[in-house]
Design a protein around this motif. Structure first.
Motif, PDB file in Angstrom:
ATOM      1  N   MET A 456       0.619  -1.309   0.133  1.00 14.37           N
ATOM      2  CA  MET A 456       0.089   0.130   0.014  1.00 14.37           C
ATOM      3  C   MET A 456       0.087   1.367   0.017  1.00 14.37           C
ATOM      4  O   MET A 456       1.557   1.252   0.996  1.00 14.37           O
ATOM      5  CB  MET A 456      -0.698   0.227   0.928  1.00 14.37           C
ATOM      6  CG  MET A 456      -1.678   1.044   0.678  1.00 14.37           C
ATOM      7  SD  MET A 456      -3.440   0.994   0.150  1.00 14.37           S
ATOM      8  CE  MET A 456      -3.959  -0.717   0.661  1.00 14.37           C
ATOM      9  N   PRO A 457       0.497   2.352  -1.155  1.00 13.63           N
ATOM     10  CA  PRO A 457       1.215   3.560  -0.739  1.00 13.63           C
ATOM     11  C   PRO A 457       1.621   3.973   0.891  1.00 13.63           C
ATOM     12  O   PRO A 457       0.399   3.707   1.753  1.00 13.63           O
ATOM     13  CB  PRO A 457       0.690   4.282  -1.727  1.00 13.63           C
ATOM     14  CG  PRO A 457       0.103   3.072  -3.180  1.00 13.63           C
ATOM     15  CD  PRO A 457      -0.351   2.103  -1.914  1.00 13.63           C
ATOM     16  N   LYS A 458       2.504   4.789   0.791  1.00 15.53           N
ATOM     17  CA  LYS A 458       2.538   4.810   2.163  1.00 15.53           C
ATOM     18  C   LYS A 458       1.345   6.883   2.447  1.00 15.53           C
ATOM     19  O   LYS A 458       1.437   6.256   3.557  1.00 15.53           O
ATOM     20  CB  LYS A 458       3.739   6.152   2.480  1.00 15.53           C
ATOM     21  CG  LYS A 458       4.313   7.645   1.647  1.00 15.53           C
ATOM     22  CD  LYS A 458       5.749   7.708   1.964  1.00 15.53           C
ATOM     23  CE  LYS A 458       5.952   8.796   1.324  1.00 15.53           C
ATOM     24  NZ  LYS A 458       7.626   9.711   1.506  1.00 15.53           N
ATOM     25  N   GLU A 459       2.011   7.011   1.284  1.00 10.10           N
ATOM     26  CA  GLU A 459       0.208   7.624   1.445  1.00 10.10           C
ATOM     27  C   GLU A 459      -0.991   7.768   1.710  1.00 10.10           C
ATOM     28  O   GLU A 459      -2.273   7.884   2.687  1.00 10.10           O
ATOM     29  CB  GLU A 459      -0.705   8.054  -0.251  1.00 10.10           C
ATOM     30  CG  GLU A 459       0.437   9.769  -0.337  1.00 10.10           C
ATOM     31  CD  GLU A 459       1.813   8.771  -1.412  1.00 10.10           C
ATOM     32  OE1 GLU A 459       2.599   9.484  -1.746  1.00 10.10           O
ATOM     33  OE2 GLU A 459       1.813   7.619  -1.267  1.00 10.10           O
ATOM     34  N   TYR A 460      -2.008   6.594   1.634  1.00  5.15           N
ATOM     35  CA  TYR A 460      -2.664   5.455   2.248  1.00  5.15           C
ATOM     36  C   TYR A 460      -2.832   4.509   3.410  1.00  5.15           C
ATOM     37  O   TYR A 460      -3.618   4.005   3.627  1.00  5.15           O
ATOM     38  CB  TYR A 460      -3.495   5.188   1.258  1.00  5.15           C
ATOM     39  CG  TYR A 460      -3.751   5.646   0.120  1.00  5.15           C
ATOM     40  CD1 TYR A 460      -4.994   6.647   0.201  1.00  5.15           C
ATOM     41  CD2 TYR A 460      -3.002   5.837  -1.059  1.00  5.15           C
ATOM     42  CE1 TYR A 460      -4.849   7.848  -0.934  1.00  5.15           C
ATOM     43  CE2 TYR A 460      -3.549   6.925  -2.524  1.00  5.15           C
ATOM     44  CZ  TYR A 460      -4.359   7.355  -2.004  1.00  5.15           C
ATOM     45  OH  TYR A 460      -4.588   8.564  -3.118  1.00  5.15           O
ATOM     46  N   ILE A 461      -1.244   4.303   3.692  1.00 10.21           N
ATOM     47  CA  ILE A 461      -0.448   3.013   4.902  1.00 10.21           C
ATOM     48  C   ILE A 461      -1.222   3.126   5.773  1.00 10.21           C
ATOM     49  O   ILE A 461      -2.255   2.023   6.493  1.00 10.21           O
ATOM     50  CB  ILE A 461       0.519   3.076   4.535  1.00 10.21           C
ATOM     51  CG1 ILE A 461       0.839   2.238   5.232  1.00 10.21           C
ATOM     52  CG2 ILE A 461       1.390   4.140   5.536  1.00 10.21           C
ATOM     53  CD1 ILE A 461       0.973   0.536   4.963  1.00 10.21           C
ATOM     54  N   TYR A 462      -1.697   4.306   6.694  1.00 11.17           N
ATOM     55  CA  TYR A 462      -2.835   4.714   7.708  1.00 11.17           C
ATOM     56  C   TYR A 462      -4.344   4.722   7.077  1.00 11.17           C
ATOM     57  O   TYR A 462      -5.233   4.664   8.516  1.00 11.17           O
ATOM     58  CB  TYR A 462      -2.778   5.768   8.704  1.00 11.17           C
ATOM     59  CG  TYR A 462      -0.422   6.301   9.313  1.00 11.17           C
ATOM     60  CD1 TYR A 462      -1.116   5.136  10.856  1.00 11.17           C
ATOM     61  CD2 TYR A 462       0.729   5.919   8.152  1.00 11.17           C
ATOM     62  CE1 TYR A 462       0.424   4.579  11.173  1.00 11.17           C
ATOM     63  CE2 TYR A 462       1.379   5.695   8.898  1.00 11.17           C
ATOM     64  CZ  TYR A 462       1.578   5.378  10.281  1.00 11.17           C
ATOM     65  OH  TYR A 462       3.219   4.371  10.393  1.00 11.17           O
ATOM     66  N   GLU A 463      -5.282   4.730   6.026  1.00  8.19           N
ATOM     67  CA  GLU A 463      -6.312   4.871   6.111  1.00  8.19           C
ATOM     68  C   GLU A 463      -6.436   4.545   5.210  1.00  8.19           C
ATOM     69  O   GLU A 463      -6.922   5.384   3.856  1.00  8.19           O
ATOM     70  CB  GLU A 463      -6.323   6.392   6.169  1.00  8.19           C
ATOM     71  CG  GLU A 463      -5.932   7.596   6.964  1.00  8.19           C
ATOM     72  CD  GLU A 463      -6.567   9.142   6.553  1.00  8.19           C
ATOM     73  OE1 GLU A 463      -7.626   9.189   6.860  1.00  8.19           O
ATOM     74  OE2 GLU A 463      -5.624   9.615   5.771  1.00  8.19           O
ATOM     75  N   PRO A 464      -6.405   3.080   4.900  1.00  6.76           N
ATOM     76  CA  PRO A 464      -6.056   2.633   3.028  1.00  6.76           C
ATOM     77  C   PRO A 464      -7.710   2.354   2.721  1.00  6.76           C
ATOM     78  O   PRO A 464      -7.779   2.461   1.557  1.00  6.76           O
ATOM     79  CB  PRO A 464      -6.144   1.038   3.398  1.00  6.76           C
ATOM     80  CG  PRO A 464      -5.852   0.788   4.860  1.00  6.76           C
ATOM     81  CD  PRO A 464      -5.764   2.126   5.965  1.00  6.76           C
ATOM     82  N   TRP A 465      -8.379   2.363   3.594  1.00 12.36           N
ATOM     83  CA  TRP A 465     -10.015   2.413   3.093  1.00 12.36           C
ATOM     84  C   TRP A 465     -10.491   4.099   2.299  1.00 12.36           C
ATOM     85  O   TRP A 465     -10.578   4.266   1.609  1.00 12.36           O
ATOM     86  CB  TRP A 465     -10.989   2.767   4.304  1.00 12.36           C
ATOM     87  CG  TRP A 465     -11.180   4.068   5.488  1.00 12.36           C
ATOM     88  CD1 TRP A 465     -11.712   5.081   4.631  1.00 12.36           C
ATOM     89  CD2 TRP A 465     -10.390   4.287   6.214  1.00 12.36           C
ATOM     90  NE1 TRP A 465     -11.202   5.979   6.179  1.00 12.36           N
ATOM     91  CE2 TRP A 465     -10.046   5.099   6.991  1.00 12.36           C
ATOM     92  CE3 TRP A 465      -9.244   3.150   6.996  1.00 12.36           C
ATOM     93  CZ2 TRP A 465      -9.802   5.470   8.152  1.00 12.36           C
ATOM     94  CZ3 TRP A 465      -8.458   3.806   8.306  1.00 12.36           C
ATOM     95  CH2 TRP A 465      -9.084   4.712   8.759  1.00 12.36           C
ATOM     96  N   THR A 466     -10.061   4.715   2.174  1.00  6.38           N
ATOM     97  CA  THR A 466      -9.572   6.354   1.249  1.00  6.38           C
ATOM     98  C   THR A 466      -8.342   6.251   0.164  1.00  6.38           C
ATOM     99  O   THR A 466      -9.020   7.019  -0.661  1.00  6.38           O
ATOM    100  CB  THR A 466      -8.644   7.707   2.127  1.00  6.38           C
ATOM    101  OG1 THR A 466      -7.622   7.606   2.426  1.00  6.38           O
ATOM    102  CG2 THR A 466      -9.237   7.626   3.363  1.00  6.38           C
ATOM    103  N   ALA A 467      -8.008   4.885   0.166  1.00  5.67           N
ATOM    104  CA  ALA A 467      -6.823   5.094  -1.804  1.00  5.67           C
ATOM    105  C   ALA A 467      -8.021   4.393  -2.864  1.00  5.67           C
ATOM    106  O   ALA A 467      -9.226   3.826  -2.340  1.00  5.67           O
ATOM    107  CB  ALA A 467      -6.499   3.225  -1.249  1.00  5.67           C
ATOM    108  N   PRO A 468      -7.814   5.118  -3.254  1.00  8.27           N
ATOM    109  CA  PRO A 468      -9.190   4.416  -4.723  1.00  8.27           C
ATOM    110  C   PRO A 468      -9.043   3.395  -4.853  1.00  8.27           C
ATOM    111  O   PRO A 468      -7.992   2.555  -4.876  1.00  8.27           O
ATOM    112  CB  PRO A 468      -8.282   5.097  -6.244  1.00  8.27           C
ATOM    113  CG  PRO A 468      -7.848   6.803  -5.164  1.00  8.27           C
ATOM    114  CD  PRO A 468      -7.156   6.024  -4.029  1.00  8.27           C
ATOM    115  N   LEU A 469      -9.579   2.693  -5.251  1.00  7.71           N
ATOM    116  CA  LEU A 469      -9.825   0.986  -5.675  1.00  7.71           C
ATOM    117  C   LEU A 469      -8.810   0.693  -6.546  1.00  7.71           C
ATOM    118  O   LEU A 469      -8.292  -0.146  -6.696  1.00  7.71           O
ATOM    119  CB  LEU A 469     -11.655   0.552  -6.762  1.00  7.71           C
ATOM    120  CG  LEU A 469     -11.325  -0.403  -6.858  1.00  7.71           C
ATOM    121  CD1 LEU A 469     -11.171  -1.312  -5.848  1.00  7.71           C
ATOM    122  CD2 LEU A 469     -12.676  -0.662  -7.302  1.00  7.71           C
TER     123      LEU A 469
END
Length: 547
Positions: A456-469
């Motif tokens: 998971m990219p670091k931009e989303y690692i703490y909030e993975p539910w916010t990552a685009p599909l």
């Protein structure tokens, strides 16, 4: 750095036998009970009792181990016993192991063996206090001398409480003022002990293996890296003290909870818990380092300060009836916590959907240890921060899984982190997102303990539910399928928790702490009604997310 050396005379006059009952205090250095047992005795029986209360396999437990201890702590204890046995053999003795209810086993041994002295380290835990009362009643009637010194702590908690008029000090600063500078002499290091006497009909065991206790170690990709025993405790101590600048500048609040390859602390707590390391010897070593540096940190944040926190919690716990409960505990706020087993199970199983929280809970299950700030994060999240689940339930899980689980300290910290006692700034909440990111922006800690998120990219690692599909697909981790959605929404939940804590505090203040069961039920009903009135309804929202 070695413990102070003084030789026991091998030609000491022979006398009757002594029984040295090991419980904690699993060491040879600074062990006044063992020294006294050896003095003037013709033989010494060094005994450890495998207690089913802690050690008996529970096949129905949620993770390998007994009802009260996870397999990591049981392994750590067995390693500590094997190391103690090895040390005793070097002194001309060995560890005698028996199995059963400790007071019954001990009384049977005292009947069988020619014993005139019973020696054991004093223990303030309620379980051992009850055991000791049984044993003392027997030995008093039998005319056997008892020697039970305080050596698991630096101070005698009873002395501090007596100085305070029969009440334990309820703040760290008041404890320090009462305690003052400790005054103790380290026990001598033994070079020889009297041999083991005739054990008669008692069937003595060797230190058992996990397999011999009935444990079948299932495949696990990672185990605790911390090995039990006095030898390892002293090695870790030497390693920590060798960096005098680190010791001098240590500040508890500045440690990195995400550091796992080399933890940002000494990791001596499990050795102190089992008494593989003497807290008095540790204290003396730290003071020796401080003498040889220009400046050093001070309590409460220094390493000496950490030892004194341990003393503080031991003292308050010893002097407070029902210290491990909310009900009947005079120093504990009465709060109508949620009774939500699904949320508790998600937290315990590392399935909250918050990677920082879940990674910590995986480390707990695999290693039996986490950094203190990591413990604070997950304890706050479970209780006053997000889930509003009773601190006793989190306490029970920590108590079972931690290799350094310590009755006084574990309960004291859960009272603190839930803002039930000691600390009352319930508006200060650890964020399950930003707190970990501050220390580990790349999420390496999460990637290690939650490998499903390793790509998971670091931009989303703490909030993975916010990552685009598309990002989730590329990372091979679809949220809601491969890793859970958040069981709650932090911003909403934390605001609700602050409101509930405020109302609970107001109730406690209005009733001057005399809150009844009915008072708590009324406030619980009010919380439920308030939730039902909100849009969107947090309860329904939570149930949808947790599925």
């Amino acid at each position: 750095m070695k413990p102070p050396l003084s030789l026991l005379n091998p030609n000491m006059p022979s006398g009757s036998g002594s029984l040295m009952w090991f419980r904690k205090g699993l060491r040879v250095h600074d062990n006044p009970a063992l020294e006294y047992a050896s003095r003037g005795s013709s033989c010494v029986y060094p005994l450890f009792v495998i207690d089913p209360h802690y050690m008996e396999l529970d096949p129905d437990a949620y993770s390998p181990g007994s009802t009260r201890a996870g397999i990591n702590r049981i392994r750590f204890l067995l390693e500590s016993l094997a190391d103690l046995d090895s040390s005793l053999k070097k002194l001309g003795s060995r560890l005698l192991v028996l199995k059963g209810e400790p007071s019954e086993v001990l009384i049977r041994c005292l009947n069988e063996w020619d014993v005139r002295k019973l020696c054991f380290e004093y223990d303030t835990d309620p379980y051992y206090q009850a055991l000791d009362d049984k044993v003392k009643n027997y030995v008093s009637a039998a005319g056997i001398e008892v020697f039970s010194p305080v050596s698991h702590t630096i101070f005698d908690p009873a002395d501090i409480i007596e100085k305070n008029g029969g009440r334990p000090p309820l703040s760290y600063q008041s404890f320090l003022k009462l305690a003052g500078e400790p005054s103790f002499s380290l026990s001598v290091e033994l070079s020889w002990t009297p041999p083991v006497g005739d054990v008669g009909r008692c069937e003595i065991l060797q230190v058992p293996t996990l397999k011999e206790l009935g444990y079948v170690e299932k495949h696990q990709d990672e185990f605790t890296p911390f090995r039990g025993g006095e030898s390892e405790a002293l090695r870790r101590l030497r390693e920590s003290l060798s960096d005098k600048e680190w010791v001098a500048n240590f500040e508890k609040t500045k440690g990195d909870p995400s550091a796992y390859i080399k933890p940002a602390t000494t990791v001596l707590s499990p050795y102190l818990k089992f008494g593989c390391l003497s807290s008095r010897y540790f204290y003396q070593c730290l003071k020796d380092v401080y003498k040889n540096v220009k400046r050093h940190t001070s309590p409460p944040v220094s390493l000496v300060g950490q030892l004194l926190w341990r003393e503080f919690f031991y003292t308050v716990a010893f002097g407070t009836p029902n210290f491990d409960k909310m009900k009947g505990n005079k120093i504990c706020k009465q709060i109508p916590w949620n009774d939500d087993d699904k949320l508790l199970a998600a937290w315990r199983a590392a399935r909250t959907g918050y990677p920082w929280i879940d990674a910590i809970m995986v480390q707990l299950r695999k290693w039996g240890w986490m950094h203190h700030l990591a413990r604070h994060s997950v304890a706050c999240f479970l209780t006053r921060g997000d889930l509003f689940v009773h601190w006793e339930k989190g306490r029970d899980i920590f108590e079972r899984l931690l290799i350094d689980s310590d009755w006084a300290i574990n309960n004291g910290n859960w009272l603190w982190q839930s803002c039930s006692s000691f600390f009352y700034q319930y508006n200060r909440i650890y964020s399950p997102i930003s707190f970990g990111r501050k220390y580990d922006p790349n999420g390496n800690y999460i990637r290690h303990f939650l490998p499903i998120l390793k790509d998971m990219p670091k931009e989303y690692i703490y909030e993975p539910w916010t990552a685009p599909l598309s990002v989730q697909t590329k990372a091979k981790c679809i949220i809601g399928r491969d890793y859970p959605k958040p069981v709650i929404l932090h911003d909403t939940a934390s605001n609700e928790c602050r409101k509930k804590m405020g109302e609970a505090y107001a109730l406690n203040q209005r009733l001057k702490g005399l809150v009844s069961e009915e008072d708590l039920r009324k406030l619980r009903r009010k919380f439920d009604e308030d939730e039902d009135k909100q849009e969107p309804k947090p309860r329904r929202q939570r149930q949808k997310l947790i599925k």
